[in-house]
Design a protein around this motif. Structure first.
Motif, PDB file in Angstrom:
ATOM      1  N   MET A 163      56.452  49.158  36.448  1.00 33.37           N
ATOM      2  CA  MET A 163      55.240  48.476  36.892  1.00 33.37           C
ATOM      3  C   MET A 163      55.221  47.050  36.335  1.00 33.37           C
ATOM      4  O   MET A 163      55.588  46.816  35.200  1.00 33.37           O
ATOM      5  CB  MET A 163      53.992  49.215  36.389  1.00 33.37           C
ATOM      6  N   SER A 164      54.810  46.119  37.150  1.00 31.16           N
ATOM      7  CA  SER A 164      54.642  44.740  36.705  1.00 31.16           C
ATOM      8  C   SER A 164      53.149  44.429  36.712  1.00 31.16           C
ATOM      9  O   SER A 164      52.418  44.967  37.533  1.00 31.16           O
ATOM     10  CB  SER A 164      55.367  43.773  37.646  1.00 31.16           C
ATOM     11  N   ALA A 165      52.746  43.576  35.785  1.00 31.25           N
ATOM     12  CA  ALA A 165      51.317  43.271  35.661  1.00 31.25           C
ATOM     13  C   ALA A 165      50.940  42.115  36.581  1.00 31.25           C
ATOM     14  O   ALA A 165      51.653  41.109  36.659  1.00 31.25           O
ATOM     15  CB  ALA A 165      50.979  42.951  34.217  1.00 31.25           C
ATOM     16  N   LEU A 166      49.806  42.254  37.228  1.00 34.30           N
ATOM     17  CA  LEU A 166      49.351  41.286  38.232  1.00 34.30           C
ATOM     18  C   LEU A 166      49.168  39.892  37.660  1.00 34.30           C
ATOM     19  O   LEU A 166      48.696  39.721  36.536  1.00 34.30           O
ATOM     20  CB  LEU A 166      47.996  41.713  38.787  1.00 34.30           C
ATOM     21  N   LEU A 210      57.243  39.155  42.792  1.00 35.27           N
ATOM     22  CA  LEU A 210      57.374  40.613  42.789  1.00 35.27           C
ATOM     23  C   LEU A 210      56.040  41.235  43.166  1.00 35.27           C
ATOM     24  O   LEU A 210      55.001  40.572  43.137  1.00 35.27           O
ATOM     25  CB  LEU A 210      57.735  41.104  41.379  1.00 35.27           C
ATOM     26  N   ASP A 211      56.078  42.536  43.484  1.00 32.19           N
ATOM     27  CA  ASP A 211      54.800  43.232  43.583  1.00 32.19           C
ATOM     28  C   ASP A 211      54.603  44.084  42.324  1.00 32.19           C
ATOM     29  O   ASP A 211      55.462  44.106  41.437  1.00 32.19           O
ATOM     30  CB  ASP A 211      54.674  44.018  44.885  1.00 32.19           C
ATOM     31  N   GLU A 212      53.462  44.731  42.253  1.00 32.97           N
ATOM     32  CA  GLU A 212      53.103  45.468  41.037  1.00 32.97           C
ATOM     33  C   GLU A 212      54.113  46.549  40.684  1.00 32.97           C
ATOM     34  O   GLU A 212      54.151  47.017  39.553  1.00 32.97           O
ATOM     35  CB  GLU A 212      51.752  46.152  41.218  1.00 32.97           C
ATOM     36  N   ARG A 213      54.871  46.999  41.664  1.00 31.42           N
ATOM     37  CA  ARG A 213      55.870  48.039  41.398  1.00 31.42           C
ATOM     38  C   ARG A 213      57.240  47.457  41.108  1.00 31.42           C
ATOM     39  O   ARG A 213      58.236  48.172  41.095  1.00 31.42           O
ATOM     40  CB  ARG A 213      55.919  49.002  42.587  1.00 31.42           C
TER      41      ARG A 213
END
Lengths: 238, 178
Positions: B1-4, A84-87
């Motif tokens: 938002m997903s964390a890196l 996935l990307d950060e969004r």
């Protein structure tokens, strides 16, 4: 220029500093000068798109290097997850390349002098392209813990190396996936090189009983999150 | 938002998973040789580094969506250094690509360095000595102290350009935060 960036800088603490004293190999290799911040241009927000044509001979099944015949030794595992990307957007059709030691903790590599057996049925190389949901899946063997020369009695935790591209040159990522409950994790300067504890935890896969296959293989889930653009990336054609 | 997901080193055994034997040549009819060595802070060759390049074609087009240009040129190359720490790419001279201000950047090849000992890869650029006039106005080179700019300019040799990567030391190559 006050233009906002498509790719926000990586927040402090998430990526390890290259100059990490506990990791001896960094001593003569980590740059001493600070990285120079540059404006974001088409060169950084464009990037190669590597798909199926880049798989070479690698497959998503590492347990039978020839695709059939004899099987590698060790605990069979399924490693799966989403890119996935950060969004939270899936990285579709993304090349995922992995490599790892065998069950005894030995790499099929001339430079690996660890006195543990090689496995004629295990190369440790895999590659796959993600599906429309950004999902990937490998069938492999749980890698062994192995000793290394970083310090006295040093052991690398069980890990699988991952390489990913994402949408842009700026999103390139090479990382390592670890296993839950590995007692050597807190002693490993590479893993511990990530300053932020929560970020470190994201390198550890999750044991996944639901996706484990009865009488066959244990599953571990590992999602990978790449930098994501704030808007639509520039068209590559200038 | 997903964390890196954090970065980790490529380690010493990346050839198992990342070696693409022919990827140092970016296409047919590539007439520019870019070669050099990767050196550590003692000037000792780094024999376990992996380099990747990303560049525009001669007209300044990046093939970002997997398309390719003439003779199969896609603009992406990958090369593991040899036992002497040396690498070689066979490519073409990139054209000038757009600059954020609407002008043009000086021609450059984007270069990424991975190695054991580097917990995150390093980004740099290779510029060409024959574009000196364009270097004055380049918005990226403008961020680099004048005394260090030479580390980003390839040196001409017969039929080729040389670009050594100094990870440390007096001539430490300039690396970028992207």
């Amino acid at each position: 220029m006050a233009a906002s960036r498509l790719y926000a800088p990586v927040a402090p603490g998430i990526y390890p500093a290259n100059a990490t004293a506990a990791y001896r190999s960094s001593d003569k290799r980590a740059p001493r000068e600070a990285l120079i911040v540059i404006p974001e241009t088409v060169s950084e927000v464009s990037g190669p798109r590597c798909g199926r044509e880049s798989l070479g001979g690698a497959s998503q099944d590492l347990t039978r290097p020839s695709g059939r015949g004899a099987e590698a030794l060790g605990q069979r595992i399924i490693v799966h997850g989403r890119v996935l990307d950060e969004r939270g957007r899936p990285e579709r059709g993304a090349l995922v390349e992995i490599w790892q030691a065998n069950a005894a903790g030995r790499y099929l590599h001339d430079g690996d002098r660890h006195d543990a057996p090689l496995d004629a049925n295990f190369t440790g190389r895999g590659a796959v392209v993600t599906d429309d949901d950004g999902r990937y899946r490998f069938l492999t063997i749980e890698p062994g813990i192995y000793p290394w020369g970083n310090h006295y009695n040093a052991w690398r935790p069980r890990h699988i190396h991952f390489s990913l591209f994402g949408q842009a040159w700026a999103t390139r990522l090479v990382t390592q996936m670890y296993f839950p409950g590995d007692p050597t994790l807190p002693l490993d300067p590479i893993f511990m090189g990530v300053p932020d504890e929560a970020a470190r935890a994201r390198l550890v896969s999750r044991f996944d009983i639901e996706r484990s296959e009865p009488d066959y293989a244990l599953a571990f889930e590992f999602d990978i999150v790449l930098r994501g653009a704030a808007g639509t990336p520039w068209e590559g054609q200038s | 938002m997903s964390a890196l997901t954090p970065s980790q080193t490529v380690g010493p055994y990346f050839r198992i998973g990342l070696e693409w034997p022919a990827a140092w040549r970016l296409g047919e009819a590539c007439d520019l040789t870019l070669r050099g060595r990767v050196l550590d802070g003692d000037g000792v060759p780094v024999t376990d580094a992996l380099l990747e390049i990303w560049q525009a074609d001669a007209d300044g087009n990046y093939f970002t969506n997997g398309a390719h240009g003439a003779h199969g040129f896609r603009g992406f190359g990958r090369c593991a250094v040899d036992a002497a720490g040396a690498y070689r790419f066979q490519t073409i001279k990139p054209g000038a690509v757009a600059a954020p201000d609407g002008g043009r950047q000086a021609p450059h090849i984007n270069l990424l360095v991975m190695a054991r000992g580097l917990l995150q890869h390093l980004y740099t650029r290779v510029y060409f000595p024959d574009d000196a006039a364009l270097h004055e106005a380049d918005s990226v080179l403008g961020c680099v102290p004048a005394a260090r700019r030479h580390t980003l300019i390839a040196r001409p040799a017969a039929q080729e350009f040389t670009f050594d990567i100094h990870l440390q030391g007096e001539h430490e190559t300039v690396f970028f935060a992207l």
